[in-house]
Design a protein around this motif. Structure first.
Motif, mmCIF file in Angstrom:
data_model
loop_
_atom_site.group_PDB
_atom_site.id
_atom_site.type_symbol
_atom_site.label_atom_id
_atom_site.label_comp_id
_atom_site.label_asym_id
_atom_site.label_seq_id
_atom_site.Cartn_x
_atom_site.Cartn_y
_atom_site.Cartn_z
ATOM 1 N N TRP A 1 -10.637 17.510 13.717
ATOM 2 C CA TRP A 1 -12.080 17.293 13.725
ATOM 3 C C TRP A 1 -12.555 16.096 14.545
ATOM 4 O O TRP A 1 -13.737 15.994 14.845
ATOM 5 C CB TRP A 1 -12.608 17.177 12.304
ATOM 6 C CG TRP A 1 -12.378 18.420 11.526
ATOM 7 C CD1 TRP A 1 -11.553 18.578 10.454
ATOM 8 C CD2 TRP A 1 -12.957 19.705 11.764
ATOM 9 N NE1 TRP A 1 -11.580 19.879 10.019
ATOM 10 C CE2 TRP A 1 -12.445 20.592 10.799
ATOM 11 C CE3 TRP A 1 -13.869 20.188 12.706
ATOM 12 C CZ2 TRP A 1 -12.801 21.931 10.749
ATOM 13 C CZ3 TRP A 1 -14.230 21.534 12.649
ATOM 14 C CH2 TRP A 1 -13.693 22.385 11.676
ATOM 15 N N THR B 1 -17.754 9.879 9.671
ATOM 16 C CA THR B 1 -18.849 10.778 9.311
ATOM 17 C C THR B 1 -18.559 12.195 9.791
ATOM 18 O O THR B 1 -18.761 13.166 9.066
ATOM 19 C CB THR B 1 -20.174 10.266 9.908
ATOM 20 O OG1 THR B 1 -20.448 8.980 9.364
ATOM 21 C CG2 THR B 1 -21.320 11.212 9.610
ATOM 22 N N GLN B 2 -18.067 12.295 11.018
ATOM 23 C CA GLN B 2 -17.732 13.608 11.585
ATOM 24 C C GLN B 2 -16.666 14.296 10.733
ATOM 25 O O GLN B 2 -16.800 15.472 10.379
ATOM 26 C CB GLN B 2 -17.238 13.407 13.011
ATOM 27 C CG GLN B 2 -16.925 14.666 13.765
ATOM 28 C CD GLN B 2 -16.487 14.362 15.196
ATOM 29 O OE1 GLN B 2 -16.277 13.211 15.571
ATOM 30 N NE2 GLN B 2 -16.349 15.397 15.993
ATOM 31 N N SER C 1 -18.032 15.135 7.097
ATOM 32 C CA SER C 1 -19.036 16.220 7.086
ATOM 33 C C SER C 1 -18.369 17.573 7.227
ATOM 34 O O SER C 1 -18.760 18.538 6.569
ATOM 35 C CB SER C 1 -20.091 15.995 8.170
ATOM 36 O OG SER C 1 -19.558 16.159 9.448
ATOM 37 N N HIS C 2 -17.331 17.679 8.050
ATOM 38 C CA HIS C 2 -16.597 18.937 8.174
ATOM 39 C C HIS C 2 -15.868 19.264 6.875
ATOM 40 O O HIS C 2 -15.852 20.415 6.437
ATOM 41 C CB HIS C 2 -15.604 18.879 9.330
ATOM 42 C CG HIS C 2 -16.226 19.031 10.665
ATOM 43 N ND1 HIS C 2 -16.779 20.222 11.114
ATOM 44 C CD2 HIS C 2 -16.425 18.137 11.667
ATOM 45 C CE1 HIS C 2 -17.264 20.054 12.319
ATOM 46 N NE2 HIS C 2 -17.066 18.797 12.682
ATOM 47 N N ALA D 1 -16.717 18.322 3.875
ATOM 48 C CA ALA D 1 -17.716 18.685 2.858
ATOM 49 C C ALA D 1 -18.142 20.140 3.030
ATOM 50 O O ALA D 1 -18.325 20.855 2.053
ATOM 51 C CB ALA D 1 -18.917 17.762 2.953
ATOM 52 N N ARG D 2 -18.289 20.580 4.282
ATOM 53 C CA ARG D 2 -18.672 21.969 4.546
ATOM 54 C C ARG D 2 -17.573 22.937 4.114
ATOM 55 O O ARG D 2 -17.828 24.056 3.734
ATOM 56 C CB ARG D 2 -18.970 22.174 6.029
ATOM 57 C CG ARG D 2 -20.338 21.686 6.393
ATOM 58 C CD ARG D 2 -20.687 22.076 7.800
ATOM 59 N NE ARG D 2 -21.152 20.847 8.440
ATOM 60 C CZ ARG D 2 -20.830 20.440 9.658
ATOM 61 N NH1 ARG D 2 -20.034 21.170 10.399
ATOM 62 N NH2 ARG D 2 -21.290 19.345 10.134
#
Length: 88
Positions: A30, A77-78, A81-82, A84-85
């Protein structure tokens, strides 16, 4: 307990939920910039401070503390966020 300390503890607890290999694979998948990946590994998996990361990264790339801080935060953050998705 201060907000920053609580966030750091929550981050530490989250990292400990999976193996180092799992995290390294997620970071590789990621975070697309090689230097950003290395900085994120140093912070999340090795426990380096931003000052320590800056000192190490300056050996290979001319980045100042503020740049290291910004790029590490963006990579984190990147990654999160992935995750979490994906529901990790």
């Amino acid at each position: 307990m201060g907000g920053r300390i609580m966030r750091r503890k929550a981050e530490h607890d989250l990292v400990n939920c999976h193996s180092r290999d799992w995290w390294e694979n997620q970071i590789l998948q990621w975070v697309h910039n090689e230097v950003d990946r290395e900085m994120l590994r140093m912070q999340l998996l090795d426990g380096y401070t931003l000052y320590e990361i800056t000192a190490e990264i300056q050996k290979i790339k001319n980045l100042e503390y503020d740049q290291v801080k910004k790029r590490t935060a963006k990579a984190k953050t990147q990654l999160f966020s992935h995750l979490a998705r994906q529901g990790e």
